[in-house]
Design an enzyme around this catalytic site. Structure first.
Site, PDB file in Angstrom:
ATOM      1  N   HIS A 211      -1.465   8.691  -8.840  1.00  0.00           N
ATOM      2  CA  HIS A 211      -1.075   7.434  -8.191  1.00  0.00           C
ATOM      3  C   HIS A 211       0.445   7.406  -8.142  1.00  0.00           C
ATOM      4  O   HIS A 211       1.092   7.424  -9.191  1.00  0.00           O
ATOM      5  CB  HIS A 211      -1.616   6.238  -8.964  1.00  0.00           C
ATOM      6  CG  HIS A 211      -3.109   6.149  -8.896  1.00  0.00           C
ATOM      7  ND1 HIS A 211      -3.922   7.040  -9.540  1.00  0.00           N
ATOM      8  CD2 HIS A 211      -3.918   5.300  -8.222  1.00  0.00           C
ATOM      9  CE1 HIS A 211      -5.194   6.733  -9.283  1.00  0.00           C
ATOM     10  NE2 HIS A 211      -5.215   5.674  -8.479  1.00  0.00           N
ATOM     11  N   LYS A 238      -7.103  13.862  -5.268  1.00  0.00           N
ATOM     12  CA  LYS A 238      -6.937  12.520  -4.708  1.00  0.00           C
ATOM     13  C   LYS A 238      -5.509  12.038  -4.945  1.00  0.00           C
ATOM     14  O   LYS A 238      -4.977  12.185  -6.041  1.00  0.00           O
ATOM     15  CB  LYS A 238      -7.933  11.581  -5.403  1.00  0.00           C
ATOM     16  CG  LYS A 238      -7.751  10.112  -5.087  1.00  0.00           C
ATOM     17  CD  LYS A 238      -8.888   9.310  -5.704  1.00  0.00           C
ATOM     18  CE  LYS A 238      -8.596   7.838  -5.748  1.00  0.00           C
ATOM     19  NZ  LYS A 238      -9.660   7.068  -6.423  1.00  0.00           N
ATOM     20  N   LYS A 380       7.702  -6.388  22.543  1.00  0.00           N
ATOM     21  CA  LYS A 380       7.458  -6.235  23.984  1.00  0.00           C
ATOM     22  C   LYS A 380       8.717  -5.874  24.768  1.00  0.00           C
ATOM     23  O   LYS A 380       8.647  -5.128  25.736  1.00  0.00           O
ATOM     24  CB  LYS A 380       6.831  -7.513  24.545  1.00  0.00           C
ATOM     25  CG  LYS A 380       5.411  -7.738  24.045  1.00  0.00           C
ATOM     26  CD  LYS A 380       4.747  -8.920  24.699  1.00  0.00           C
ATOM     27  CE  LYS A 380       3.373  -9.121  24.079  1.00  0.00           C
ATOM     28  NZ  LYS A 380       2.512 -10.019  24.797  1.00  0.00           N
ATOM     29  N   ASP A 418       0.242  -8.772  30.968  1.00  0.00           N
ATOM     30  CA  ASP A 418       0.270 -10.195  30.607  1.00  0.00           C
ATOM     31  C   ASP A 418       0.485 -11.067  31.841  1.00  0.00           C
ATOM     32  O   ASP A 418      -0.127 -12.130  31.994  1.00  0.00           O
ATOM     33  CB  ASP A 418       1.449 -10.481  29.658  1.00  0.00           C
ATOM     34  CG  ASP A 418       1.167 -10.066  28.226  1.00  0.00           C
ATOM     35  OD1 ASP A 418      -0.012  -9.952  27.863  1.00  0.00           O
ATOM     36  OD2 ASP A 418       2.136  -9.870  27.476  1.00  0.00           O
TER      37      ASP A 418
END
Ligand code: DQA
Length: 599
Positions: A211, A238, A380, A418
């Protein structure tokens, strides 16, 4: 300006028969019989740790067949082997972590996990308190799903500091004795116990895990850690790593693609979510999901894995689409686009992409598999400069809400769906009104009207240009007055201070369009114009679609004004995007039905 991309930063997922090198380039792997000393420095729990590993390759190669397999998706084949043994041949394994103090709670959670579609559970035994080995034994014997038994030495829930190691060993030995499907050992402990556990195990697969708090910016560092984990001789390795940016997930996909040992990887935190959603495309054999409505950053809910993303269908050829936004959690795009792909038999997945820097995102995820994006707030406008080409409407608006990667040359093409979506929705609603008044005309019903716009961001710009092109007179209110002025100049309109909005009433028959975030969850009590003052409008449009029925729309209906909701705009802009993503497919009735059922 196009993002500089001399080399794709992410591997293309192609079917290959060429043997790929093992995971990390430094250090090169020695031949199987060699014994080699390697010093590796890596960052474990935020500290640099230097490890001297004596790699005894002959000893650690437990399954020689693995190394003869030339596939780049090696872990997938191993996984078939593992999942096959568990009765899930060729199936992606979906796991959920169970953290509880008591056996009863763990059993209950296990039942719930089963209902929500988990194939297995990770039982975090370190969270049980007080610790009684007999309780753990009961729990393991009682389990109703295959399990990973883990006991983390340094987890937050672990309350046995000091005695942790001893308890951990007792648990791991017990799990092996009871032939639990997977037993997970912390890397710190692995060299001490793995040989003993390997000798005693019957069918259990051994996972060695690490971890890491500070994450990995580059694939080499992550690769080095994986080499360390691999050198323990584990069946499965892992890594759970924190990520600061979504682009930090790219190294995770690299290791999934190139590892010769089955790997489980989780990038923790909101920005790590795609490590699970796109993992199966890169060969992950197991993904994690969250249980119930307990939201865990970076983990998709189990129910969404099953019902929305259907990750079992994701494979090497799946095209990746997504909504690039910040925040992104509110977007209903995944609920709509994923079922639509399936309806059209199109091999695509659509995921939330929590992006801080769109230019960097597009630079890193520049391979052709990342085929198209919806662009949301606040990207945007900045998206325009990230495209190689921008269609003329989007260019004049100065905002892009859709980017498609052209398959022939990989270039990014920007569009704006849009504008058409909201202007046609407003026109249709006004026409319906006119028809019911017996008044039909050929010109746009928006022509000549005063169009009152709130917000001058990407959606506001689209509406301002759309309304202007239909002959409306545009007035813009925005918190940032300079932005309002600049947009007003672009559409030969007028900008006014936001404080004047509520009382603004120069004439009747106006159109009000809210393109700001006012009224969006969680601030649902807010509205841009008070109920009384709505009477001077003929139509009110709200781009906010979460909630569906905003306070603005509710109050407009109450005073008898025609309304158009953000949901209608959402459907129409998504239909436009879906056509661009799939080169023309648009199952409109189906998509409308999905929206009505799910929103
Ligand atoms: O405004 C929207 C909504 C959206 O941001 C979403 O939340 O899914 C996706 C955008 O492409 C679109 O223009």
């Amino acid at each position: 300006m196009s993002p500089s991309r001399p080399l794709p930063s992410l591997p293309e997922t192609t079917h290959t028969t060429t043997p790929l090198p093992t995971l990390a380039s430094p250090p090169p792997l020695p031949p199987p019989t060699a014994t080699t000393n390697i010093t590796i420095i890596y960052n474990h729990f935020g500290c640099d740790i230097q490890i001297l590993i004596v790699l005894q390759w002959a000893k650690n190669i437990k399954n020689p067949k693995r190394n003869s397999n030339p596939s780049s998706h090696f872990s997938y084949h191993i996984s078939s082997h593992i999942s096959g043994k568990m009765g899930f041949r060729n199936k992606l394994l979906v796991c959920t972590t169970i953290v509880s103090e008591t056996r009863d709670e763990m059993v209950k959670s296990m039942e719930k996990a089963k209902e929500e579609g988990a194939d297995l559970v990770e039982l975090c035994i370190d969270s049980m308190s007080p610790f009684h080995l007999s309780e753990v034994e009961h729990l393991l014997k009682q389990r109703t799903l295959p399990a990973i038994v883990s006991f983390r030495l340094n987890s937050q829930k672990n309350s046995y500091k000091g005695d942790s190691k001893n308890k951990c060993l007792q648990v791991l030995r017990l799990a092996i004795e009871l032939d639990v499907e997977f037993v997970e050992i912390d890397f710190e402990l692995a060299f001490d116990v793995i040989d003993e556990l390997m000798q005693k195990r019957e069918n259990s697969k051994i996972i060695v895990s690490s971890h890491v708090k500070s994450g990995f910016r580059c694939k080499e560092k992550l690769g080095n850690l994986l080499v360390c984990l691999q050198s323990t001789g584990a069946d499965i390795i892992k890594v759970v790593t924190e990520v600061a940016y979504i682009t930090d997930v790219a190294p995770v996909f690299h290791v999934l693609t190139h590892s010769h040992v089955p790997v489980i990887v989780r990038a923790v935190g909101d920005r790590g979510l795609i490590s699970q959603l796109l993992g199966p495309k890169y060969g992950a054999f197991m993904v994690y999901g969250s249980l119930g409505d307990k939201s865990i950053p970076g983990l998709p809910p189990l129910l969404s894995i099953k019902n929305v993303y259907k990750l079992d269908n994701v494979d090497i050829d799946t095209k990746v689409f997504g909504v690039v936004s910040n925040p992104v959690g509110h977007s209903k795009g995944p609920l709509l686009h994923n079922p639509a792909f399936r309806y059209c038999n199109y091999n695509g997945i659509y995921v939330p992409l929590l992006v801080d820097n769109i230019k960097e995102f597009l630079r890193v995820f520049s391979c052709t598999d990342f085929a198209g994006f919806s662009i949301g707030l606040p990207h945007k406008e900045s998206a325009v400069a990230c495209c190689d080409e921008v269609d003329s409407l989007a260019k004049s608006i100065g905002a892009v809400n859709t980017i498609v990667r052209r398959p022939t040359d990989g270039k990014l093409i920007g569009y704006n769906t849009d504008c058409d979506a909201c202007i046609t929705a407003i026109e249709d609603a006004l026409r319906e009104r006119q028809v019911s008044n017996g008044d039909v005309a050929n010109v746009s019903p928006i022509a000549g009207r005063l169009f009152v716009l709130v917000g001058a961001g990407g959606a506001g710009r689209a509406l301002a240009f759309g309304a202007k092109s239909k002959g409306a007179r545009v007035v813009i209110f925005n918190r940032n007055f300079e932005r309002a002025e600049s947009l007003a100049r672009a559409v030969s309109g007028e900008a006014l201070p936001i404080e004047q909005l509520d009382a603004y009433c120069p004439e009747n028959g106006m159109i009000l369009a809210n393109c700001s975030a006012i009224g969006m969850e969680p601030d649902v009590h807010l509205t841009p114009v008070s109920k009384e003052n709505l009477r001077s409008y003929d139509l009110v449009f709200d781009a906010v679609y979460t909630p569906r029925n905003t306070r603005l729309l509710q109050e407009a209906v109450e005073v008898g004004v025609t309304v158009v909701s953000g949901v209608e705009m959402f459907i129409r802009q998504a239909l436009g995007q879906f056509r661009l993503f799939t080169n023309g497919l648009a199952p409109e009735d189906f998509m409308r039905k999905v929206v009505l059922e799910q929103f």
